[in-house]
Design an enzyme around this catalytic site. Structure first.
Site, PDB file in Angstrom:
ATOM      1  N   ASP A 296       0.793  -1.407   0.037  1.00 40.61           N
ATOM      2  CA  ASP A 296       0.047   0.081   0.052  1.00 40.61           C
ATOM      3  C   ASP A 296       1.094   1.226   0.062  1.00 40.61           C
ATOM      4  O   ASP A 296       0.449   2.219  -0.692  1.00 40.61           O
ATOM      5  CB  ASP A 296      -1.006  -0.176   1.182  1.00 40.61           C
ATOM      6  CG  ASP A 296      -1.721  -1.516   1.283  1.00 40.61           C
ATOM      7  OD1 ASP A 296      -2.458  -1.736   0.463  1.00 40.61           O
ATOM      8  OD2 ASP A 296      -1.459  -2.215   2.262  1.00 40.61           O
TER       9      ASP A 296
ATOM     10  N   HIS B 238      -4.774  -3.544   6.093  1.00 43.99           N
ATOM     11  CA  HIS B 238      -4.410  -3.746   4.744  1.00 43.99           C
ATOM     12  C   HIS B 238      -5.804  -4.208   4.205  1.00 43.99           C
ATOM     13  O   HIS B 238      -6.099  -5.251   3.842  1.00 43.99           O
ATOM     14  CB  HIS B 238      -3.530  -4.872   4.452  1.00 43.99           C
ATOM     15  CG  HIS B 238      -3.385  -5.391   2.976  1.00 43.99           C
ATOM     16  ND1 HIS B 238      -2.937  -4.250   1.895  1.00 43.99           N
ATOM     17  CD2 HIS B 238      -3.673  -6.401   2.229  1.00 43.99           C
ATOM     18  CE1 HIS B 238      -3.122  -4.958   0.784  1.00 43.99           C
ATOM     19  NE2 HIS B 238      -3.418  -6.309   1.161  1.00 43.99           N
TER      20      HIS B 238
HETATM   21  P1  NAD Z   1      -1.807 -18.631  -4.694  1.00 44.80           P
HETATM   22  O1  NAD Z   1      -3.021 -19.121  -4.645  1.00 44.80           O
HETATM   23  O2  NAD Z   1      -1.043 -18.129  -6.273  1.00 44.80           O
HETATM   24  O3  NAD Z   1      -0.880 -19.048  -3.921  1.00 44.80           O
HETATM   25  C1  NAD Z   1      -1.093 -19.617  -2.492  1.00 44.80           C
HETATM   26  C2  NAD Z   1      -0.432 -20.789  -2.079  1.00 44.80           C
HETATM   27  O4  NAD Z   1      -0.704 -21.090  -0.834  1.00 44.80           O
HETATM   28  C3  NAD Z   1      -0.748 -22.148  -2.994  1.00 44.80           C
HETATM   29  O5  NAD Z   1       0.317 -22.741  -3.485  1.00 44.80           O
HETATM   30  C4  NAD Z   1      -1.284 -22.911  -1.880  1.00 44.80           C
HETATM   31  O6  NAD Z   1      -1.336 -24.216  -2.315  1.00 44.80           O
HETATM   32  C5  NAD Z   1      -0.732 -22.486  -0.589  1.00 44.80           C
HETATM   33  N1  NAD Z   1      -1.393 -22.780   0.673  1.00 44.80           N
HETATM   34  C6  NAD Z   1      -2.694 -22.939   0.887  1.00 44.80           C
HETATM   35  N2  NAD Z   1      -2.641 -23.363   1.993  1.00 44.80           N
HETATM   36  C7  NAD Z   1      -1.584 -23.555   2.685  1.00 44.80           C
HETATM   37  C8  NAD Z   1      -1.015 -23.873   3.830  1.00 44.80           C
HETATM   38  N3  NAD Z   1      -1.844 -24.357   4.867  1.00 44.80           N
HETATM   39  N4  NAD Z   1       0.351 -23.957   4.171  1.00 44.80           N
HETATM   40  C9  NAD Z   1       1.141 -23.776   3.143  1.00 44.80           C
HETATM   41  N5  NAD Z   1       0.688 -23.330   1.831  1.00 44.80           N
HETATM   42  C10 NAD Z   1      -0.522 -23.415   1.588  1.00 44.80           C
HETATM   43  O7  NAD Z   1      -1.975 -16.982  -4.012  1.00 44.80           O
HETATM   44  P2  NAD Z   1      -1.122 -15.911  -4.246  1.00 44.80           P
HETATM   45  O8  NAD Z   1      -1.412 -14.795  -5.225  1.00 44.80           O
HETATM   46  O9  NAD Z   1       0.445 -16.142  -3.890  1.00 44.80           O
HETATM   47  O10 NAD Z   1      -1.641 -14.970  -2.782  1.00 44.80           O
HETATM   48  C11 NAD Z   1      -1.347 -15.381  -1.537  1.00 44.80           C
HETATM   49  C12 NAD Z   1      -2.097 -14.747  -0.355  1.00 44.80           C
HETATM   50  O11 NAD Z   1      -1.449 -13.479  -0.465  1.00 44.80           O
HETATM   51  C13 NAD Z   1      -3.459 -14.504  -0.620  1.00 44.80           C
HETATM   52  O12 NAD Z   1      -4.252 -14.583   0.546  1.00 44.80           O
HETATM   53  C14 NAD Z   1      -3.781 -12.967  -1.043  1.00 44.80           C
HETATM   54  O13 NAD Z   1      -4.832 -12.493  -0.874  1.00 44.80           O
HETATM   55  C15 NAD Z   1      -2.502 -12.513  -0.347  1.00 44.80           C
HETATM   56  N6  NAD Z   1      -1.986 -11.202  -0.922  1.00 44.80           N
HETATM   57  C16 NAD Z   1      -1.595 -10.173   0.251  1.00 44.80           C
HETATM   58  C17 NAD Z   1      -1.096  -8.875  -0.374  1.00 44.80           C
HETATM   59  C18 NAD Z   1      -0.639  -7.707   0.784  1.00 44.80           C
HETATM   60  O14 NAD Z   1      -0.389  -6.650   0.612  1.00 44.80           O
HETATM   61  N7  NAD Z   1      -0.761  -8.369   2.334  1.00 44.80           N
HETATM   62  C19 NAD Z   1      -0.934  -8.861  -1.688  1.00 44.80           C
HETATM   63  C20 NAD Z   1      -0.886  -9.824  -2.407  1.00 44.80           C
HETATM   64  C21 NAD Z   1      -1.701 -11.060  -2.185  1.00 44.80           C
HETATM   65  C1  LMR Z   2      -3.689  -6.580  -2.861  1.00 44.14           C
HETATM   66  O1  LMR Z   2      -3.679  -5.598  -2.250  1.00 44.14           O
HETATM   67  O2  LMR Z   2      -3.214  -6.655  -3.982  1.00 44.14           O
HETATM   68  C2  LMR Z   2      -3.935  -7.986  -2.100  1.00 44.14           C
HETATM   69  O3  LMR Z   2      -4.148  -7.982  -0.949  1.00 44.14           O
HETATM   70  C3  LMR Z   2      -4.658  -8.855  -3.042  1.00 44.14           C
HETATM   71  C4  LMR Z   2      -6.096  -8.491  -2.891  1.00 44.14           C
HETATM   72  O4  LMR Z   2      -7.021  -9.363  -2.517  1.00 44.14           O
HETATM   73  O5  LMR Z   2      -6.472  -7.213  -2.943  1.00 44.14           O
END
Ligand code: NAD
Ligand code: LMR
Length: 334
Positions: free
Chosen positions: A161, A189
């Protein structure tokens, strides 16, 4: 100089989208230092072990000088044992039309389980960043189930952010990213976060100006700027049909690099950390604050003047976090 002691770093969700970009930055030394040898552990669920085998081959084939070993596992004991840093990414991402808190019931159980694993197996000095959404609340749950680890070792990511806000200001003012400093993200967030530029500066034409003076568009700063940053994750999902991954991995790398290597003198960064009551934020909430970091310890920047506009926005996001925490605790009791 004697070589540095090897550190052990865990990335969860390593087979996912963020994982693929993040692992490169962990292994090449961008986060922990180019002279810091590390053992890397990648945790994902059992069905993803084949994918992780391929990722491990690629990491080895990169021939990184800092990477000592790579392990792929679906077992929490193997994943969390003796780790110095935990990058908790693994969780379900949201789809178009969802709020991040809609993921709470599905994801909070992961963080309860991983909190217990941290408690049992990790070093007590481990530093934890939660990326998986809803990130702040998941970090609070992990901390609750790891009572033997100091709560201040738990954080959630709001650096994405901050980076988004910094880009918006640079583009609006016609300057480079390096010319914008001091942007703060307060709170969750989520779409209630408060990106605050009232203490930020823009370097323009050789002068350091307050953002309000440099942009000269108060209506935009108080309106569309805030909305754009609050809803940027949803905009990326709408366009990509997948949530942000490259930018999330970069932000995670920024957050952990600053935690391990310190912030630049006179600069603060935004990190969601356990509130100590600063700025009237209820103690214990995992709330994004401006922090400075030295010797791997963060400190909330004190004494910033907050006007009525800001105070109201900071309260809205704190209230949302309190509600999310109550909902998450209820899920954990089920
Ligand atoms: P993705 O679906 O591509 O990957 C997630 C991975 O986590 C998968 O490989 C899945 O098998 C694995 N997983 C599920 N349960 C698990 C467990 N118990 N232990 C270990 N691994 C496990 O998703 P992504 O795009 O990589 O996003 C991951 C997370 O990050 C999501 O919750 C997304 O919303 C979040 N995210 C947060 C931010 C932020 O700014 N805080 C930004 C982007 C994404
Ligand atoms: C983001 O900010 O891009 C991540 O938290 C993914 C989402 O769900 O917005």
């Amino acid at each position: 100089m004697a070589p540095k002691e090897v550190i052990k770093v865990l990335v969860t969700g390593a087979a996912g989208q963020i994982g693929y970009s993040l692992l490169y930055m962990v292994a090449n030394g961008d986060i922990f230092g180019h002279d810091q040898p590390l053992d890397l552990v990648m945790l994902d669920i059992e069905p993803m072990m084949g994918v992780l085998e391929g990722v491990a081959m690629e990491l080895n084939d990169c021939a990184f000088t800092t990477l000592r070993s790579v392990v792929a596992t679906a077992d929490e004991k193997t994943g969390f044992s003796g780790i110095d840093a935990a990058l908790l990414v693994g969780a379900m991402p949201r789809k178009a039309g969802m709020e991040r808190k809609d993921l709470l019931a599905a994801n909070v159980r992961i963080f309860k389980s991983q909190g217990k694993a941290l408690d049992q197996f990790a070093k007590k000095t481990v530093k934890v960043i939660v990326v998986g959404n809803p990130a702040n609340t998941n970090a609070g749950i992990a901390a609750k189930y790891a009572p033997s680890i100091p709560t201040r070792n738990f954080s959630a990511m709001t650096r994405l952010d901050q980076n988004r806000a910094q880009h918006q200001i640079a583009a609006k003012c016609g300057v480079t990213i390096q010319d914008v400093s001091g942007v703060i993200v307060w709170g969750n967030h989520s779409s209630t976060q408060f990106p605050d530029v009232s203490h930020a500066k823009v370097n323009k034409g050789g002068k350091s100006l307050a953002v309000y003076a440099a942009c000269n568009d108060d209506a935009w700063l108080k309106g569309d700027f805030i909305k754009t940053v609050q809803s940027r994750g949803a905009a990326v999902i709408a366009a990509r049909k997948l949530s942000s991954a490259m930018s999330a991995a970069k932000a995670c790398a920024d957050h952990m690099r600053d935690w391990f290597q310190g912030t630049k003198h006179g600069h603060h960064v935004s990190m969601a950390v356990p509130s100590d009551g600063s700025y009237g934020v209820p103690a214990g909430l995992i709330y994004s604050f401006p922090v400075t970091i030295e010797n791997r310890e963060w400190k909330i920047v004190q004494g910033l003047e907050i006007n009525d506009f800001g105070r109201e926005k900071m309260k809205v996001t704190a209230d949302e976090l309190a509600q999310e925490r109550a909902d998450a605790l209820a899920v954990c009791q089920e």
